[in-house]
Design a protein around this motif. Sequence first.
Motif, mmCIF file in Angstrom:
data_model
loop_
_atom_site.group_PDB
_atom_site.id
_atom_site.type_symbol
_atom_site.label_atom_id
_atom_site.label_comp_id
_atom_site.label_asym_id
_atom_site.label_seq_id
_atom_site.Cartn_x
_atom_site.Cartn_y
_atom_site.Cartn_z
ATOM 1 N N ARG A 122 0.831 -1.197 0.000
ATOM 2 C CA ARG A 122 0.000 0.000 0.000
ATOM 3 C C ARG A 122 0.866 1.247 0.000
ATOM 4 O O ARG A 122 1.979 1.264 0.503
ATOM 5 N N GLU A 123 0.288 2.304 -0.532
ATOM 6 C CA GLU A 123 0.965 3.596 -0.573
ATOM 7 C C GLU A 123 0.480 4.456 0.584
ATOM 8 O O GLU A 123 -0.723 4.644 0.749
ATOM 9 N N VAL A 139 -0.543 7.675 2.353
ATOM 10 C CA VAL A 139 -1.053 8.977 1.930
ATOM 11 C C VAL A 139 -1.453 9.748 3.174
ATOM 12 O O VAL A 139 -2.199 9.239 4.021
ATOM 13 N N GLU A 143 -8.152 0.307 -2.103
ATOM 14 C CA GLU A 143 -7.600 1.131 -3.180
ATOM 15 C C GLU A 143 -6.076 1.177 -3.128
ATOM 16 O O GLU A 143 -5.447 1.896 -3.912
ATOM 17 N N ILE A 182 -4.339 2.206 -0.484
ATOM 18 C CA ILE A 182 -3.945 3.409 0.252
ATOM 19 C C ILE A 182 -3.848 3.112 1.741
ATOM 20 O O ILE A 182 -4.775 2.565 2.343
ATOM 21 N N GLN A 194 -0.386 15.828 -0.298
ATOM 22 C CA GLN A 194 -1.097 15.719 -1.564
ATOM 23 C C GLN A 194 -2.601 15.989 -1.421
ATOM 24 O O GLN A 194 -3.262 16.354 -2.388
ATOM 25 N N THR A 208 -6.669 18.776 -3.664
ATOM 26 C CA THR A 208 -5.326 18.316 -3.991
ATOM 27 C C THR A 208 -4.606 19.452 -4.726
ATOM 28 O O THR A 208 -4.999 20.609 -4.618
ATOM 29 N N THR A 261 -0.163 16.739 -8.414
ATOM 30 C CA THR A 261 -0.695 15.402 -8.143
ATOM 31 C C THR A 261 -1.691 14.995 -9.221
ATOM 32 O O THR A 261 -1.700 13.837 -9.671
ATOM 33 N N ARG A 275 -0.132 12.023 -10.846
ATOM 34 C CA ARG A 275 -0.713 10.866 -10.173
ATOM 35 C C ARG A 275 -2.249 10.884 -10.239
ATOM 36 O O ARG A 275 -2.923 10.808 -9.218
ATOM 37 N N ASP A 308 -4.098 8.565 -11.040
ATOM 38 C CA ASP A 308 -4.577 7.302 -10.481
ATOM 39 C C ASP A 308 -4.774 7.401 -8.976
ATOM 40 O O ASP A 308 -5.754 6.873 -8.425
ATOM 41 N N LEU A 309 -3.866 8.107 -8.293
ATOM 42 C CA LEU A 309 -3.964 8.266 -6.845
ATOM 43 C C LEU A 309 -5.156 9.152 -6.480
ATOM 44 O O LEU A 309 -5.880 8.864 -5.530
ATOM 45 N N LYS A 367 -8.271 7.119 -6.795
ATOM 46 C CA LYS A 367 -8.436 6.172 -5.691
ATOM 47 C C LYS A 367 -8.934 6.871 -4.427
ATOM 48 O O LYS A 367 -9.815 6.344 -3.720
#
Length: 337
Positions: free
Chosen positions: A37-38, A40, A67, A69, A91, A227, A231, A235, A237-238, A241
């Motif tokens: 996972r990222e 955030v 997702e 995250i 972000q 945001t 970003t 990103r 995609d982020l 999500k």
Amino acid sequence: MKKSSLLRIALFVAIVLAGCAPISTPRISNATQTFGRETVRLGAGFIPNVQFAPIYVGLEKGFFQEEGIELELSYGFENDYLKLVGVDEYQFMLGSGDQVVLGRAQGLPVRYVLNWYTRFPVVIFSKAERNITTPADLAGKTIGIPGAFGASYVALRGILEAANLTEQDVRLESIGFTQAAAVSEDRVDAAVDYAVNGPVVLRLAGVPVNEIALDDYLVIPSNGLVTNERTIAERPDLVQKMVRALQRSIAYTLANPDEAFAIALKVVPEAGGENEAANRAVFDASLTFWTPKPGQTPGATDLADWQATVEFMQRIGLIDAAVDAESLFTNQFITEE
């Protein structure tokens, strides 16, 4: 309800809504399932409270994890997070549309990507016995307000303008965050406050209340996910999500309010016990603000509302020059269910 109980509830809710300096808070996650996972960080503003129930629901139900995250919440002042998001140190943040306008006017490349609060949450409220039901009724009245700043001031100016009134046509009194007590004790005729704060407190005390809502006269996009341009460009995609997870979280909360409130109490245990009735009232009042308006696509905002907001903020002197309304928001990440 006894006066001491009224003041205790008012103080508790005011502290919840007034905001504070950033504090550390445990990350809400399952440490055994974080692989892949990222992480955030989300600037949530204020302090942990039941008004962030949809976020807590999304974490509890795994919507963010699904997702990819790993969400970390940070609490502090909205204008501080606006700067952090603007320079890409964060972000994402939760912020209001008027703050996005101010940020853009200051050169911050911030953009609003998801609407959460579908109505502006600040109102002017008074005891029903005073018969203050329209903006015109405020002429000559004493109005309590925390100060000439933030969402309270924006709502005040918008409501006064609806009746062609100015600050000189009323008596403004700086009362800090004591709106419920000031109205209850007749120190002011009316006060500017969040609809889920002062009015809720007085109704819990058995005091009938009238409210004048800004949305009946001017629609300003309220709290949502913000945001920055980098970003979005690098990103998308982020962003998609985050938007999708938050949309699911809000929808689940609206469909399952009892479960959502119970989840929030796990995160904010001080909202339970002797404070539970007051916080449930705040939560229930918040549901109305999270509910999409009839015909509204959940999460989306309208260009016309952003343009009207820019023109209004320029008229009252909060920004010096017009800001391109199309630069303030995008609906490209909204998914219709």
